[in-house]
Design a protein around this motif. Sequence first.
Motif, PDB file in Angstrom:
ATOM      1  N   LYS A 109      -2.712 -41.147  32.381  1.00 39.31           N
ATOM      2  CA  LYS A 109      -3.935 -41.059  31.828  1.00 39.31           C
ATOM      3  C   LYS A 109      -4.260 -39.465  31.550  1.00 39.31           C
ATOM      4  O   LYS A 109      -5.204 -38.782  31.013  1.00 39.31           O
ATOM      5  N   LEU A 110      -3.251 -38.576  32.308  1.00 36.23           N
ATOM      6  CA  LEU A 110      -3.368 -37.167  31.911  1.00 36.23           C
ATOM      7  C   LEU A 110      -2.681 -36.737  30.874  1.00 36.23           C
ATOM      8  O   LEU A 110      -2.305 -35.370  30.394  1.00 36.23           O
ATOM      9  N   GLN A 111      -2.081 -37.804  29.931  1.00 37.77           N
ATOM     10  CA  GLN A 111      -1.213 -37.691  28.737  1.00 37.77           C
ATOM     11  C   GLN A 111      -0.023 -36.699  28.761  1.00 37.77           C
ATOM     12  O   GLN A 111       0.320 -36.276  28.013  1.00 37.77           O
ATOM     13  N   ILE A 112       0.528 -37.235  29.957  1.00 31.37           N
ATOM     14  CA  ILE A 112       1.913 -36.576  30.283  1.00 31.37           C
ATOM     15  C   ILE A 112       2.926 -37.178  29.395  1.00 31.37           C
ATOM     16  O   ILE A 112       2.766 -38.550  29.415  1.00 31.37           O
ATOM     17  N   GLN A 113       4.018 -36.519  29.054  1.00 31.47           N
ATOM     18  CA  GLN A 113       4.871 -37.239  28.140  1.00 31.47           C
ATOM     19  C   GLN A 113       5.517 -38.300  28.762  1.00 31.47           C
ATOM     20  O   GLN A 113       6.039 -38.331  29.918  1.00 31.47           O
ATOM     21  N   ASP A 114       5.835 -39.458  27.929  1.00 32.03           N
ATOM     22  CA  ASP A 114       6.550 -40.691  28.498  1.00 32.03           C
ATOM     23  C   ASP A 114       7.731 -40.299  29.010  1.00 32.03           C
ATOM     24  O   ASP A 114       8.086 -41.017  30.192  1.00 32.03           O
TER      25      ASP A 114
END
Length: 161
Positions: A109-114
């Motif tokens: 949800k914090l858009q951390i890289q996969d």
Amino acid sequence: MLTAFFLFFRKDNVSVEKADAWNLRGHLVRSDVFFPGWDEGGRQVDIRLPNLGRDRLLFYIEDAKGRLKPLTHSVFVAGYRKLAARAGLDPAAFSGHSFRRGGGTAAFKLQIQDALIQAHGDWASDCYKLYCDMDSAQQLILPSPMATGAAAATRAFEIAA
């Protein structure tokens, strides 16, 4: 609990199935944990947890006789559910796997890289994606640009025709 959340711990990282199932190779011990720090000369050093002398367990409980025993899954999950209930949450919704799923979802949800989520959780495959719960607001993000793209393509097609 915060450690388990931020490190995406499996319940096996903090507890054992049975107290006599603990082993040095398969479970965390105090020497496994260190924090980066700097000495007086500015050199980076590893700051280790102090040795208790009595035992090397990282997560343990004390029995009635004052002996340290490995934390078992059942004790861990029961304590976790008790904390959830005290916070006004449904304890049945929580398990020993909640830290792993919750940490992965929070990072997602914090858009951390996969790739970073996968590496941090020590997932060998992309199965970590099963732990990244998407809420309805996130699910609605994709249709909007798709509709915009479709409208633009339709206009381009009409102009060309």
